[in-house]
Design a protein around this motif. Structure first.
Motif, short mmCIF file in Angstrom:
data_model
loop_
_atom_site.label_atom_id
_atom_site.label_comp_id
_atom_site.label_asym_id
_atom_site.label_seq_id
_atom_site.Cartn_x
_atom_site.Cartn_y
_atom_site.Cartn_z
N GLU A 31 0.84 -1.20 0.00
CA GLU A 31 0.00 0.00 0.00
C GLU A 31 0.87 1.25 0.00
OE1 GLU A 31 -3.49 -0.37 2.88
OE2 GLU A 31 -2.23 -2.08 3.45
N SER A 32 1.97 1.17 0.75
CA SER A 32 2.89 2.31 0.81
C SER A 32 3.47 2.61 -0.56
CB SER A 32 4.02 2.00 1.81
OG SER A 32 4.98 3.02 1.81
N LEU A 33 3.84 1.56 -1.30
CA LEU A 33 4.40 1.72 -2.64
C LEU A 33 3.43 2.46 -3.55
CD1 LEU A 33 6.45 1.15 -4.88
CD2 LEU A 33 5.44 -1.13 -5.12
N THR A 34 2.17 2.08 -3.50
CA THR A 34 1.15 2.74 -4.32
C THR A 34 1.06 4.22 -4.00
OG1 THR A 34 -0.15 0.70 -4.46
CG2 THR A 34 -1.30 2.75 -4.95
N CYS A 35 1.11 4.55 -2.70
CA CYS A 35 1.02 5.96 -2.29
C CYS A 35 2.27 6.73 -2.70
CB CYS A 35 0.82 6.04 -0.78
SG CYS A 35 -0.84 5.56 -0.23
N TYR A 36 3.44 6.12 -2.55
CA TYR A 36 4.67 6.79 -2.99
C TYR A 36 4.59 7.13 -4.48
CZ TYR A 36 7.54 6.06 1.23
OH TYR A 36 8.07 6.11 2.49
N GLN A 37 4.16 6.16 -5.26
CA GLN A 37 4.10 6.37 -6.71
C GLN A 37 3.11 7.47 -7.07
OE1 GLN A 37 3.24 2.28 -7.74
NE2 GLN A 37 5.36 1.86 -8.32
N GLU A 38 1.95 7.44 -6.42
CA GLU A 38 0.92 8.45 -6.71
C GLU A 38 1.38 9.83 -6.24
OE1 GLU A 38 -3.80 9.40 -5.69
OE2 GLU A 38 -2.91 7.45 -5.17
N GLY A 39 1.97 9.89 -5.05
CA GLY A 39 2.43 11.17 -4.51
C GLY A 39 3.55 11.78 -5.33
N VAL A 40 4.49 10.95 -5.78
CA VAL A 40 5.60 11.44 -6.61
C VAL A 40 5.06 11.96 -7.94
CG1 VAL A 40 7.59 10.70 -7.98
CG2 VAL A 40 7.43 10.06 -5.58
N GLY A 41 4.08 11.28 -8.49
CA GLY A 41 3.48 11.73 -9.75
C GLY A 41 2.89 13.13 -9.61
N LEU A 42 2.24 13.40 -8.48
CA LEU A 42 1.67 14.72 -8.23
C LEU A 42 2.77 15.76 -8.02
CD1 LEU A 42 -1.31 13.76 -5.87
CD2 LEU A 42 -1.44 14.52 -8.25
N LEU A 43 3.84 15.37 -7.29
CA LEU A 43 4.94 16.31 -7.08
C LEU A 43 5.61 16.70 -8.39
CD1 LEU A 43 7.09 15.41 -3.91
CD2 LEU A 43 5.62 17.40 -4.31
N MET A 44 5.69 15.75 -9.31
CA MET A 44 6.29 16.05 -10.61
C MET A 44 5.43 17.03 -11.40
SD MET A 44 7.84 12.29 -11.60
CE MET A 44 8.77 12.83 -13.04
N GLN A 45 4.12 16.95 -11.21
CA GLN A 45 3.23 17.93 -11.84
C GLN A 45 3.48 19.32 -11.27
OE1 GLN A 45 -0.97 16.97 -11.98
NE2 GLN A 45 -0.53 14.76 -12.06
N VAL A 46 3.65 19.38 -9.95
CA VAL A 46 3.92 20.66 -9.30
C VAL A 46 5.24 21.24 -9.79
CG1 VAL A 46 4.35 21.81 -7.08
CG2 VAL A 46 2.58 20.04 -7.26
#
Length: 251
Positions: A31-46
């Motif tokens: 579950e942590s891996l999924t959140c890391y991947q999703e969160g990093v994707g959003l940070l890259m947008q920022v």
């Protein structure tokens, strides 16, 4: 309006990555891996909308850190899924050598392990306590993330032997504290099982427990190096608790 949107994306990224860290610390790695991947994707947008060089560098650094941890978890989760389907059984013949704790199960003492439980009714006499000390040394030497070792064992009827046992185990506990590890000791007169449990889900069952090595003269080859110490005949079973649960559900 664009700034508001960017701020919203950043807030979402922070929230998701915070959750990723919480899940990571709770050993819910998939579950942590999924959140890391999703969160990093959003940070890259920022990051795409950031023009200030110092701020961009800070974002890049955080993204690299989260990506590195995500990659670690990705490899670990994949390996654990594959390995958890297997049940390893090792037959150790009488007088055979080459069966130290490290060669038998050192592989499973990785940096994801934070707690170890040892149940063995015979961590009583001097050489048995030395065997437990060798296990503790292996845990420290493998540079795991272990913070707690929980030992449950039996106790001799003789009061003098009880005192010596407790004193020696407390000495090991004080030594472990110097390495940031807490030793918790409990005693049971009804304990029969002999197994080592890791909080990553792995269970190591040794038929004879840690006392699987034959007595050896202090000045004989094999006294210090367990790889060279002759063993008693015994069986070692290594399996993952997830596989046991899966088997129970299917039956």
């Amino acid at each position: 309006m664009a700034d508001d949107k960017s701020a919203g994306v950043e807030a979402s990224a922070i929230s998701i990555l915070k959750r990723a860290v919480e899940l990571d610390n709770s050993h819910r790695y998939e579950e942590s891996l999924t959140c890391y991947q999703e969160g990093v994707g959003l940070l890259m947008q920022v990051l795409k909308g950031v023009t200030e060089s110092v701020k961009r560098q800070r974002y890049r650094q955080k993204i690299e850190e989260y990506l590195a941890r995500a990659e670690e978890l990705k490899v670990f989760v994949k390996e654990e899924k594959e390995a958890s389907k297997q049940h390893t059984q090792i037959q150790i013949e009488a007088n055979s050598t080459g069966h130290s704790y490290e060669s038998l199960f050192g592989y499973y003492l990785n940096k994801f392990v934070t707690a170890v439980e040892v149940e063995d009714p015979y961590i009583r006499s001097h050489h048995q306590i030395q065997n437990f000390l060798r296990l503790c040394e292996l845990i420290v030497r493998k540079k795991t993330s272990v913070k707690t070792i929980n030992l449950k064992t039996g106790m001799d009827d003789d009061q003098s032997s009880q005192q010596q046992q407790q004193q020696k185990l407390l000495s090991i506990g004080r030594s472990l504290q110097q390495h940031g590890i807490l030793l918790e000791i409990s005693y049971s007169n009804t304990l029969h099982d002999r197994e080592i449990r890791l909080d990553t889900g792995w269970v190591i069952k040794i038929g004879r427990g840690l006392d699987m090595f034959k007595n050896c003269d202090k000045f004989a080859i094999g006294f210090c190096d367990l790889e060279l110490r002759p063993c008693h005949e015994t069986t070692v079973d290594i399996f993952h608790r997830a596989a046991v649960k899966s088997s129970s559900r299917s039956s």
